[in-house]
Enzyme design. Structure first.
Site, PDB file in Angstrom:
ATOM      1  N   ASN A   9       6.177   3.979   5.921  1.00 44.88           N
ATOM      2  CA  ASN A   9       5.011   4.047   5.031  1.00 44.88           C
ATOM      3  C   ASN A   9       3.894   3.265   5.717  1.00 44.88           C
ATOM      4  O   ASN A   9       3.948   2.041   5.794  1.00 44.88           O
ATOM      5  CB  ASN A   9       5.357   3.428   3.671  1.00 44.88           C
ATOM      6  N   LYS A  11       0.866   2.958   4.767  1.00 44.90           N
ATOM      7  CA  LYS A  11      -0.117   2.373   3.835  1.00 44.90           C
ATOM      8  C   LYS A  11      -1.525   2.660   4.356  1.00 44.90           C
ATOM      9  O   LYS A  11      -1.753   3.730   4.903  1.00 44.90           O
ATOM     10  CB  LYS A  11       0.174   0.878   3.645  1.00 44.90           C
ATOM     11  N   HIS A 100       4.841   4.005  -5.704  1.00 42.70           N
ATOM     12  CA  HIS A 100       5.025   2.794  -4.894  1.00 42.70           C
ATOM     13  C   HIS A 100       4.529   1.589  -5.696  1.00 42.70           C
ATOM     14  O   HIS A 100       3.560   1.697  -6.446  1.00 42.70           O
ATOM     15  CB  HIS A 100       4.250   2.924  -3.582  1.00 42.70           C
ATOM     16  N   GLU A 102       2.757  -0.830  -4.931  1.00 45.14           N
ATOM     17  CA  GLU A 102       1.326  -1.147  -4.735  1.00 45.14           C
ATOM     18  C   GLU A 102       0.450  -0.240  -5.599  1.00 45.14           C
ATOM     19  O   GLU A 102      -0.617  -0.648  -6.050  1.00 45.14           O
ATOM     20  CB  GLU A 102       0.970  -1.037  -3.244  1.00 45.14           C
ATOM     21  N   GLU A 171      12.669  -0.596  -3.852  1.00 45.60           N
ATOM     22  CA  GLU A 171      11.851  -1.562  -3.124  1.00 45.60           C
ATOM     23  C   GLU A 171      11.578  -2.781  -4.010  1.00 45.60           C
ATOM     24  O   GLU A 171      10.641  -2.758  -4.819  1.00 45.60           O
ATOM     25  CB  GLU A 171      10.514  -0.934  -2.725  1.00 45.60           C
ATOM     26  N   GLY A 177       6.529  -6.825   2.448  1.00 46.16           N
ATOM     27  CA  GLY A 177       5.520  -7.508   3.241  1.00 46.16           C
ATOM     28  C   GLY A 177       5.695  -9.015   3.294  1.00 46.16           C
ATOM     29  O   GLY A 177       4.803  -9.729   3.764  1.00 46.16           O
ATOM     30  N   SER A 217      10.636  -5.398   3.869  1.00 49.62           N
ATOM     31  CA  SER A 217      10.900  -6.193   5.085  1.00 49.62           C
ATOM     32  C   SER A 217      12.097  -5.675   5.888  1.00 49.62           C
ATOM     33  O   SER A 217      12.854  -6.452   6.460  1.00 49.62           O
ATOM     34  CB  SER A 217      11.069  -7.675   4.736  1.00 49.62           C
TER      35      SER A 217
HETATM   36  P1  13P Z   1       7.381  -3.800   4.436  1.00 50.21           P
HETATM   37  O1  13P Z   1       8.457  -3.106   5.250  1.00 50.21           O
HETATM   38  O2  13P Z   1       6.146  -4.081   5.233  1.00 50.21           O
HETATM   39  O3  13P Z   1       7.917  -4.954   3.690  1.00 50.21           O
HETATM   40  O4  13P Z   1       6.906  -2.717   3.332  1.00 50.21           O
HETATM   41  C1  13P Z   1       7.836  -2.053   2.584  1.00 50.21           C
HETATM   42  C2  13P Z   1       7.162  -0.970   1.820  1.00 50.21           C
HETATM   43  O5  13P Z   1       6.378  -1.237   0.920  1.00 50.21           O
HETATM   44  C3  13P Z   1       7.433   0.416   2.198  1.00 50.21           C
HETATM   45  O6  13P Z   1       6.952   1.307   1.265  1.00 50.21           O
END
Ligand code: 13P
Length: 258
Positions: A9, A11, A100, A102, A171, A177, A217
């Protein structure tokens, strides 16, 4: 046997002008070659809308499928700034992420809008990777299953007509992150719960066939351990998927761990 998915992803990162270099570095970083890896695992990258058309073409050579990161639930209309499933499919994209954390956190997505997006995507013929996960506070309060269960029910009810096109991503928000991934035991515990909820909603056969990805992560160092868990069928990878050598390493690990 469920085929492993390693989905990146991106982003809000990456530009069209860097795509070719990314894919050429990715190709050289996979042990045994990308064609061999693609027989064992599915590689998907969820890219920003501006990259989709080009990424579909460049990705095809590398056997990497391209996904959207979001869609709107209506087909057309007065929804400034939004993109429909049909618009996404016109670029050659076949998959979308939905819900997601976010999007839930910064753009007000709810179980209801997530369910509408699930239905709209599946009706249009898109495959989906629908996301669930608890916050740190929810985990600390001991309500992880309650939260994940509630988010999941909305997705499973809306997705019941096309279960073969539904992938679930767990997740935990606290792991995204932060560099602090869930341990394989923590992740497996929730994945097992998710599979049992799918069984309740869709039955045993479909629960056994549905892929459940872990995200938060995930990186080359923890890929083997996470993928060795019974109910973890791949990953949804943020930061590490932006670096072709890291993503390539994870693909090498994924395709050799079978
Ligand atoms: P990270 O791997 O950067 O922690 O992000 C995970 C994520 O949100 C994938 O959709």
């Amino acid at each position: 046997m469920r085929k492993i998915i390693l989905a990146g992803n991106w982003k809000m990162n990456m530009l069209n002008r860097n795509l070719e270099q990314f894919f050429s570095e990715l190709e050289t970083s996979i042990d045994g070659g990308i064609a061999n890896a693609s027989e064992r695992i599915e590689m998907i990258l969820a890219v920003p809308a501006t990259l989709m058309e080009k990424a579909v073409k460049v990705g095809e050579k590398c056997k990497v499928q391209i996904s959207s990161q979001n869609i709107h639930w209506e087909k057309t209309g007065a929804f400034t700034g939004e993109i429909s499933a049909e618009m996404i499919m016109e670029t050659g994209v076949e998959t979308t992420l939905i819900g997601h954390s976010e999007r839930r956190q910064y753009f007000g997505e709810t179980d209801k809008t997530v369910a509408s997006k699930v239905s709209a995507s599946l009706d249009a013929g898109l495959k989906i990777i629908a996301c669930v996960g608890e916050s740190q506070k929810e985990r600390e309060s001991g309500i992880t299953e309650q939260v994940v269960g509630r988010q999941l029910t909305a997705i499973l009810k809306a997705g019941a007509s096309k279960t073969e096109n539904v992938v679930i991503a767990y997740e935990p928000v606290w792991a995204i992150g932060t560099g602090l991934a869930a341990t394989s035991e923590q992740a497996q515990e929730v994945h097992k719960f998710i599979r049992s909820e799918i069984e309740k909603e869709w039955g045993k056969e479909k629960a056994e066939a549905t892929r459940i990805l872990y995200g938060g992560s995930m990186k080359p160092e923890n890929t083997k351990e996470l993928l060795s868990q019974k109910d973890i069928d791949g990953g949804l990878i943020g930061g590490a998927s932006l670096k072709p050598d890291s993503y390539g390493k994870m693909i090498s690990i994924g395709s050799s761990s079978l």
